[in-house]
Design a protein around this motif. Structure first.
Motif, PDB file in Angstrom:
ATOM      1  N   VAL A 171       0.877  -1.165   0.000  1.00 28.01           N
ATOM      2  CA  VAL A 171       0.000   0.000   0.000  1.00 28.01           C
ATOM      3  C   VAL A 171       0.916   1.216   0.000  1.00 28.01           C
ATOM      4  CG1 VAL A 171      -1.861   1.204   1.166  1.00 28.01           C
ATOM      5  CG2 VAL A 171      -1.752  -1.306   1.260  1.00 28.01           C
ATOM      6  N   PHE A 172       0.899   1.943  -1.108  1.00 33.80           N
ATOM      7  CA  PHE A 172       1.810   3.074  -1.326  1.00 33.80           C
ATOM      8  C   PHE A 172       1.027   4.373  -1.236  1.00 33.80           C
ATOM      9  CE2 PHE A 172       4.285   6.005  -3.959  1.00 33.80           C
ATOM     10  CZ  PHE A 172       5.583   5.754  -3.543  1.00 33.80           C
ATOM     11  N   ASP A 173       1.397   5.222  -0.279  1.00 28.37           N
ATOM     12  CA  ASP A 173       0.748   6.520  -0.105  1.00 28.37           C
ATOM     13  C   ASP A 173       1.345   7.486  -1.129  1.00 28.37           C
ATOM     14  OD1 ASP A 173       0.430   9.297   0.896  1.00 28.37           O
ATOM     15  OD2 ASP A 173      -0.590   8.303   2.562  1.00 28.37           O
ATOM     16  N   LEU A 174       0.525   7.952  -2.060  1.00 28.41           N
ATOM     17  CA  LEU A 174       1.015   8.804  -3.142  1.00 28.41           C
ATOM     18  C   LEU A 174       1.408  10.198  -2.666  1.00 28.41           C
ATOM     19  CD1 LEU A 174      -1.588   7.598  -5.749  1.00 28.41           C
ATOM     20  CD2 LEU A 174       0.890   7.226  -5.872  1.00 28.41           C
ATOM     21  N   GLY A 175       0.799  10.691  -1.596  1.00 28.22           N
ATOM     22  CA  GLY A 175       1.164  11.996  -1.040  1.00 28.22           C
ATOM     23  C   GLY A 175       2.486  11.937  -0.288  1.00 28.22           C
ATOM     24  N   GLN A 176       2.656  10.881   0.516  1.00 28.20           N
ATOM     25  CA  GLN A 176       3.880  10.718   1.297  1.00 28.20           C
ATOM     26  C   GLN A 176       5.005  10.078   0.489  1.00 28.20           C
ATOM     27  OE1 GLN A 176       3.221   8.802   5.120  1.00 28.20           O
ATOM     28  NE2 GLN A 176       1.135   9.612   5.197  1.00 28.20           N
ATOM     29  N   LYS A 177       4.654   9.469  -0.644  1.00 27.62           N
ATOM     30  CA  LYS A 177       5.611   8.801  -1.536  1.00 27.62           C
ATOM     31  C   LYS A 177       6.392   7.705  -0.806  1.00 27.62           C
ATOM     32  CE  LYS A 177       6.057  12.985  -4.220  1.00 27.62           C
ATOM     33  NZ  LYS A 177       6.924  14.069  -4.649  1.00 27.62           N
ATOM     34  N   ARG A 178       5.612   6.833  -0.146  1.00 24.82           N
ATOM     35  CA  ARG A 178       6.245   5.713   0.579  1.00 24.82           C
ATOM     36  C   ARG A 178       5.227   4.607   0.834  1.00 24.82           C
ATOM     37  NH1 ARG A 178       5.497   5.469   6.192  1.00 24.82           N
ATOM     38  NH2 ARG A 178       4.191   7.139   7.007  1.00 24.82           N
ATOM     39  N   VAL A 179       5.751   3.405   1.087  1.00 22.02           N
ATOM     40  CA  VAL A 179       4.922   2.258   1.448  1.00 22.02           C
ATOM     41  C   VAL A 179       4.462   2.457   2.885  1.00 22.02           C
ATOM     42  CG1 VAL A 179       4.868  -0.250   1.764  1.00 22.02           C
ATOM     43  CG2 VAL A 179       6.172   0.738  -0.137  1.00 22.02           C
ATOM     44  N   VAL A 180       3.149   2.301   3.130  1.00 24.43           N
ATOM     45  CA  VAL A 180       2.601   2.500   4.480  1.00 24.43           C
ATOM     46  C   VAL A 180       2.028   1.210   5.072  1.00 24.43           C
ATOM     47  CG1 VAL A 180       2.168   4.960   4.174  1.00 24.43           C
ATOM     48  CG2 VAL A 180       0.379   3.309   3.551  1.00 24.43           C
ATOM     49  N   ARG A 181       1.920   0.163   4.248  1.00 23.46           N
ATOM     50  CA  ARG A 181       1.387  -1.111   4.731  1.00 23.46           C
ATOM     51  C   ARG A 181       1.789  -2.209   3.755  1.00 23.46           C
ATOM     52  NH1 ARG A 181      -4.937  -2.824   5.235  1.00 23.46           N
ATOM     53  NH2 ARG A 181      -4.575  -4.844   6.177  1.00 23.46           N
ATOM     54  N   VAL A 182       1.961  -3.424   4.281  1.00 21.04           N
ATOM     55  CA  VAL A 182       2.305  -4.588   3.462  1.00 21.04           C
ATOM     56  C   VAL A 182       1.311  -5.704   3.766  1.00 21.04           C
ATOM     57  CG1 VAL A 182       4.054  -6.339   2.974  1.00 21.04           C
ATOM     58  CG2 VAL A 182       4.748  -3.962   3.382  1.00 21.04           C
ATOM     59  N   ILE A 183       0.722  -6.279   2.709  1.00 17.83           N
ATOM     60  CA  ILE A 183      -0.249  -7.364   2.852  1.00 17.83           C
ATOM     61  C   ILE A 183       0.319  -8.585   2.131  1.00 17.83           C
ATOM     62  CG2 ILE A 183      -2.605  -8.126   2.340  1.00 17.83           C
ATOM     63  CD1 ILE A 183      -3.274  -5.028   2.138  1.00 17.83           C
ATOM     64  N   PRO A 184       0.581  -9.697   2.849  1.00 13.16           N
ATOM     65  CA  PRO A 184       1.092 -10.898   2.180  1.00 13.16           C
ATOM     66  C   PRO A 184       0.069 -11.472   1.192  1.00 13.16           C
ATOM     67  CG  PRO A 184       1.389 -11.035   4.569  1.00 13.16           C
ATOM     68  CD  PRO A 184       0.485  -9.865   4.297  1.00 13.16           C
ATOM     69  N   ILE A 185       0.544 -11.874   0.014  1.00 11.09           N
ATOM     70  CA  ILE A 185      -0.282 -12.527  -1.003  1.00 11.09           C
ATOM     71  C   ILE A 185       0.534 -13.687  -1.581  1.00 11.09           C
ATOM     72  CG2 ILE A 185      -1.658 -10.492  -1.572  1.00 11.09           C
ATOM     73  CD1 ILE A 185       0.150 -10.022  -3.992  1.00 11.09           C
ATOM     74  N   ASP A 186      -0.057 -14.442  -2.500  1.00  8.77           N
ATOM     75  CA  ASP A 186       0.670 -15.553  -3.103  1.00  8.77           C
ATOM     76  C   ASP A 186       1.920 -15.070  -3.820  1.00  8.77           C
ATOM     77  OD1 ASP A 186      -1.157 -17.430  -2.259  1.00  8.77           O
ATOM     78  OD2 ASP A 186      -2.298 -17.409  -4.128  1.00  8.77           O
ATOM     79  N   GLY A 187       2.986 -15.861  -3.743  1.00  9.57           N
ATOM     80  CA  GLY A 187       4.218 -15.545  -4.446  1.00  9.57           C
ATOM     81  C   GLY A 187       4.002 -15.525  -5.943  1.00  9.57           C
TER      82      GLY A 187
END
Length: 197
Positions: A171-187
């Motif tokens: 989850v990339f915040d476009l205003g802050q220009k950084r990743v704010v959260r990571v959600i595991p999904i299938d490789g």
């Protein structure tokens, strides 16, 4: 393989008056053969008559309509560029970090390029031509191989697929220009879409 793949990518102009497609051909080298993009062609959508032709970078990965400018964008995986083509064949090029694959139009004349080999994204200002690249990190960990992204309904976040063997949705915040959260999904996941509720 011969004949070369005749058609790889297709997009229509915003007014649906032209169709753009990218064909591929063979480029011979002393050490063997390699695939290389021949051109991007514009056709009249009603008659399919030829309108324009323009070369682009090698190994195109995606065509994306740019309706505000009546053109299409192509990500060129091997040349680390994004090319913009209008119906007359005029070209504008943006240079990004290595391996541009997916692209996502953003609000406010911007574009997000997903750069597979550099483990980064590039924020491109389509009006001014400025490019800013950002590595994909969160909590001291680097995330690899971004492929595609989807925009949140409010236009403030981009959901980015990190397609390594340990797949993650960033989850990339476009205003802050950084990743704010990571959600595991299938490789080795590849793409993502947002669906209205």
């Amino acid at each position: 393989m011969w004949p070369p793949e005749p058609l790889r990518l297709v997009a229509t102009s915003p007014d649906r008056a032209a169709i753009f497609f990218a064909g591929r051909g063979v480029l011979s080298r002393a050490m063997g053969s390699a695939w290389s993009l021949v051109d991007v062609e514009g056709l009249d959508a009603k008659t399919l008559e030829f309108q324009s032709e323009a070369p682009t970078g090698s190994d195109p990965a995606m065509l994306l309509p740019d309706p505000e400018r009546s053109r299409v964008l192509v990500s060129n995986f091997e040349t680390n560029t994004l090319s913009a083509f209008d119906a007359s064949g005029r070209t504008l090029t943006y240079t990004v970090t290595p391996g541009p694959l997916g692209m996502l139009k953003l609000p406010g004349d911007r574009l997000l390029s997903l750069n597979y080999y550099s483990n980064a994204v590039s924020l491109v200002d389509l009006k001014r031509g400025a490019v800013e690249s950002v590595g994909l990190e969160f909590g001291g960990r680097k995330y690899v191989n971004p492929t595609h992204a989807a925009l949140s309904p409010d236009g403030k976040l981009a959901y980015i697929v990190s397609s390594g063997t340990e797949g993650n949705l960033l989850v990339f915040d476009l205003g802050q220009k950084r990743v704010v959260r990571v959600i595991p999904i299938d490789g080795l996941s590849y793409d993502v879409v947002t669906v209205p509720r």
